[in-house]
Write an enzyme that holds these catalytic residues in place. Structure first.
Site, short mmCIF file in Angstrom:
data_model
loop_
_atom_site.label_atom_id
_atom_site.label_comp_id
_atom_site.label_asym_id
_atom_site.label_seq_id
_atom_site.Cartn_x
_atom_site.Cartn_y
_atom_site.Cartn_z
N HIS A 7 0.86 -1.18 0.00
CA HIS A 7 0.00 0.00 0.00
C HIS A 7 0.90 1.23 0.00
O HIS A 7 1.81 1.35 0.82
CB HIS A 7 -0.94 -0.02 1.21
CG HIS A 7 -1.98 -1.09 1.10
ND1 HIS A 7 -2.32 -1.93 2.14
CD2 HIS A 7 -2.74 -1.46 0.04
CE1 HIS A 7 -3.27 -2.77 1.73
NE2 HIS A 7 -3.54 -2.51 0.45
N GLY A 8 0.62 2.15 -0.94
CA GLY A 8 1.52 3.29 -1.14
C GLY A 8 1.73 4.14 0.09
O GLY A 8 2.81 4.72 0.27
N ASP A 9 0.70 4.23 0.94
CA ASP A 9 0.80 5.09 2.13
C ASP A 9 1.26 4.31 3.36
O ASP A 9 1.06 4.74 4.48
CB ASP A 9 -0.54 5.79 2.39
CG ASP A 9 -1.68 4.80 2.61
OD1 ASP A 9 -1.47 3.58 2.38
OD2 ASP A 9 -2.79 5.23 3.00
N GLU A 10 1.87 3.13 3.13
CA GLU A 10 2.41 2.32 4.22
C GLU A 10 3.88 2.00 3.91
O GLU A 10 4.22 0.95 3.40
CB GLU A 10 1.58 1.04 4.40
CG GLU A 10 0.13 1.35 4.76
CD GLU A 10 -0.79 0.12 4.70
OE1 GLU A 10 -0.27 -1.01 4.66
OE2 GLU A 10 -2.00 0.32 4.68
N HIS B 174 2.87 -4.11 6.11
CA HIS B 174 1.81 -3.09 6.12
C HIS B 174 1.84 -2.30 7.42
O HIS B 174 2.63 -2.60 8.32
CB HIS B 174 0.44 -3.77 5.98
CG HIS B 174 0.26 -4.47 4.67
ND1 HIS B 174 -0.51 -3.97 3.66
CD2 HIS B 174 0.77 -5.64 4.21
CE1 HIS B 174 -0.47 -4.80 2.62
NE2 HIS B 174 0.30 -5.83 2.93
N ASN C 224 -3.58 -5.16 -2.85
CA ASN C 224 -3.84 -6.31 -1.99
C ASN C 224 -5.30 -6.79 -2.08
O ASN C 224 -5.79 -7.49 -1.21
CB ASN C 224 -3.48 -6.00 -0.54
CG ASN C 224 -3.15 -7.26 0.26
OD1 ASN C 224 -2.62 -8.24 -0.30
ND2 ASN C 224 -3.48 -7.26 1.54
N ARG C 225 -5.99 -6.36 -3.14
CA ARG C 225 -7.33 -6.88 -3.46
C ARG C 225 -7.38 -7.30 -4.92
O ARG C 225 -8.44 -7.54 -5.46
CB ARG C 225 -8.42 -5.81 -3.23
CG ARG C 225 -8.44 -5.17 -1.87
CD ARG C 225 -8.96 -6.12 -0.78
NE ARG C 225 -9.11 -5.40 0.49
CZ ARG C 225 -8.11 -5.16 1.33
NH1 ARG C 225 -6.89 -5.60 1.06
NH2 ARG C 225 -8.32 -4.50 2.46
N TYR D 273 -10.98 -9.14 9.55
CA TYR D 273 -12.00 -8.68 8.60
C TYR D 273 -11.71 -9.36 7.27
O TYR D 273 -10.56 -9.40 6.83
CB TYR D 273 -12.04 -7.15 8.46
CG TYR D 273 -10.76 -6.49 8.02
CD1 TYR D 273 -10.52 -6.21 6.67
CD2 TYR D 273 -9.78 -6.13 8.94
CE1 TYR D 273 -9.34 -5.59 6.26
CE2 TYR D 273 -8.59 -5.53 8.55
CZ TYR D 273 -8.39 -5.26 7.21
OH TYR D 273 -7.22 -4.66 6.81
N GLU E 237 1.40 -6.42 9.95
CA GLU E 237 1.02 -5.02 10.24
C GLU E 237 2.01 -4.55 11.29
O GLU E 237 2.02 -5.04 12.41
CB GLU E 237 -0.41 -4.95 10.76
CG GLU E 237 -1.46 -5.55 9.82
CD GLU E 237 -1.81 -4.63 8.65
OE1 GLU E 237 -1.40 -3.44 8.69
OE2 GLU E 237 -2.46 -5.10 7.70
ZN LIG Z 1 -1.70 -2.29 3.99
#
Ligand SMILES: [Zn+2]
Length: 527
Positions: free
Chosen positions: A120-123, A222, A181-182, A285, A307
């Protein structure tokens, strides 16, 4: 010490010396220096190495700076590193992959493990941690046992950023605003696990590269919580609940290893995950199209989703502490995943070698299926031995299991084994015979050739032979191995049974084995 091990050690020692000599700038010049000066320069070198690790956790690098750093790293650490790209982002930015190994770029019978950051770009913490890990391994692979083992016994691949476009924009998705990631084929998509052909370029590159390398285990990095997440990520009815995958116990073991080795993840003050710092993906989730589930199903690659920070894009002042929090986990996970379960080689009986033995060649594509003996619960996930090399790695939680090794056209073979709790793993080497041939079995060490003989004996006392199976035995000996622990089995016309050679094993055999250790122990030849 066993002779084979001693020889291997000697050979390695010679190689290591040659290697070291080649990497020093000017050996004769160094030798001429006074002793004190030599020590000072070594200290300076070490200081410089420590500085690289420290510098890598100072701040976030831009995409361009990252590329330059990686290129510089490859130059500085070229004996243990090779830089490549696995593809390009939607906007054409390279997706770098750094391979860490004592023989980077070469095919070896060693496991491949990967860390993928910045999905994810913001992680962005994965960008920092992969770089710090690379620097630390480069600086310590001659002195630290963990670094040494990673460099010498596996190929560790580091992808600092899978999503350079998203990082550039500081957004979650890529430049097309797609969540990577989807975007992977999913077990609930139709047809199941089939790529649509419309995957984002970053995902398509990751899929092609992952399948080409063939990873044993991996983790994607992440932010947004502090937890080690494991499959499955989704449920059929989209409800939030614990969704066990066939390797639930192994995944719980690996996730727990990461969390408990981490400085903070498994602590009770972890706000969201106070009970050990791990979670089943769907219980947290459910998501669909995750890289983790895809890796597990398609690649037989045991991937965790890590994470690593409660807050996204954590402040740069905290990056050094973040590295210290994760350092031991990042080092432990690849080793325990690859070498803490069942691993070894599969070979096939080859052509006759003179009148004495049979050569054995690496056998790729053999199916290693593990059944949990303790519970009787089947663990249908299998791994394959690797083409051309014959090696296999099957991550497992500690416990007692049965393994079945099989391949079409070959006689299947089964054995019981125990994975110890200390992470040291169970090493087993197998030899499969063609269906029309006389052999099948297991050997204690990867042999270069086998010698066959008719045999009769009793099953081993420790049960390692898998007593539940109707064994008919024939004896095998692996050249280059320790004959005292070696056994092999075969179904023959009726009276032969499993035989084990070795001190204390009750056996009788008629044979033409020429190995010196066995000669001394030979019983009279049977009629
Ligand atoms: Zn992520």
């Amino acid at each position: 010490m066993r002779r084979a091990a001693l020889l291997a050690l000697l050979a390695f020692g010679l190689l290591a010396c040659a290697h070291l000599a080649a990497s020093l700038p000017s050996q004769s010049a160094v030798l001429k220096r006074k002793r004190g000066k030599k020590r000072a320069s070594a200290e300076q070198r070490q200081l410089a190495e420590r500085d690289w690790v420290a510098a890598s956790v100072q701040r976030y690098l831009s995409n361009q700076e990252l590329g330059e750093w990686l290129a510089g790293f490859e130059k500085r650490c070229k004996s243990v590193a090779k830089l490549s790209t696995i593809g390009a982002s939607a906007e054409g930015r390279p997706i770098w992959a750094l391979e860490i190994s004592d023989r980077p770029g070469q095919a070896e019978a060693e496991p491949a493990v990967k860390y993928v950051g910045n999905v994810h770009g913001d992680e962005p913490t994965g960008r920092v941690l992969t770089l710090a890990l690379a620097e630390w391994l480069c600086a310590n692979h001659r002195t630290d046992p963990r670094a040494k083992r990673i460099v010498q016994s596996m190929h560790l691949w580091l992808v600092p950023t899978m999503n350079p476009d998203g990082f550039e924009r500081k957004i979650r998705g890529n430049s097309q605003d797609k969540d990577l990631n989807r975007d992977f084929p999913d077990r609930f998509s139709s047809p199941t696990m089939q790529p649509s052909g419309e995957e984002q370029p970053e995902v398509a590159a990751m899929m092609a590269w992952s399948q080409a390398v063939g990873f044993v285990a991996s983790a994607s990095m992440h932010e947004g919580a502090l937890v080690a997440n494991y499959p499955w990520d989704g449920t059929a009815d989209k409800s939030t609940r614990y969704e066990k995958c066939p390797d639930d116990s192994t995944f719980r073991h690996l996730a727990s290893l990461y969390a408990t080795t981490h400085r903070r993840m498994a602590k009770p003050d972890n706000p969201e995950f106070p009970n050990g710092g791990t979670t089943n993906g769907a219980a947290w989730y459910p998501i669909y199209g995750s890289m983790q589930d895809w890796n597990y199903i398609v690649g037989r690659c045991f991937e965790l989703t890590l994470e690593l920070s409660q807050s996204k894009w954590p402040e740069e002042a905290g990056l050094a502490a973040l590295w210290e929090d994760n350092k031991d986990s990042l080092l432990a996970f690849p080793l325990v995943a690859a070498y803490g379960g069942l691993w070894g080689t599969v070979r096939e009986e080859g052509s006759l070698r003179g009148s004495k033995g049979r050569e054995v060649a690496p056998l790729g594509g053999a199916n290693i299926t593990v059944l949990a003996a303790a519970t009787g619960e089947e663990q249908p996930a299998w791994v394959l031995s690797r083409a051309g090399l014959g090696d296999y790695y099957r991550p497992l939680a500690p416990g007692r299991y049965t393994v079945v090794v099989s391949k079409e056209g070959y006689k299947p073979f089964a054995a019981n084994f125990t994975v110890p709790a200390d992470g040291s793993g169970a090493q087993r080497h197998f030899v499969l015979a063609r269906e029309d041939s006389s052999w099948s079995g297991e050997v204690a060490h990867a042999p270069r050739f086998l010698v066959g003989a008719a045999a009769e004996g009793t099953p081993t006392a420790d049960g390692s032979a898998g007593g539940a199976l109707p064994w008919k035995a024939r004896l095998g000996l692996g050249g280059g191995g320790d004959a005292g622990q070696l056994w092999a089995v075969e179904e023959t016309r009726g009276r032969d049974r499993l035989l084990m050679l070795g001190a204390g094993a009750a056996c009788a055999y008629g044979l033409w084995i020429t190995h010196s250790r066995l000669k001394r122990r030979s019983h009279p030849r049977r009629a």
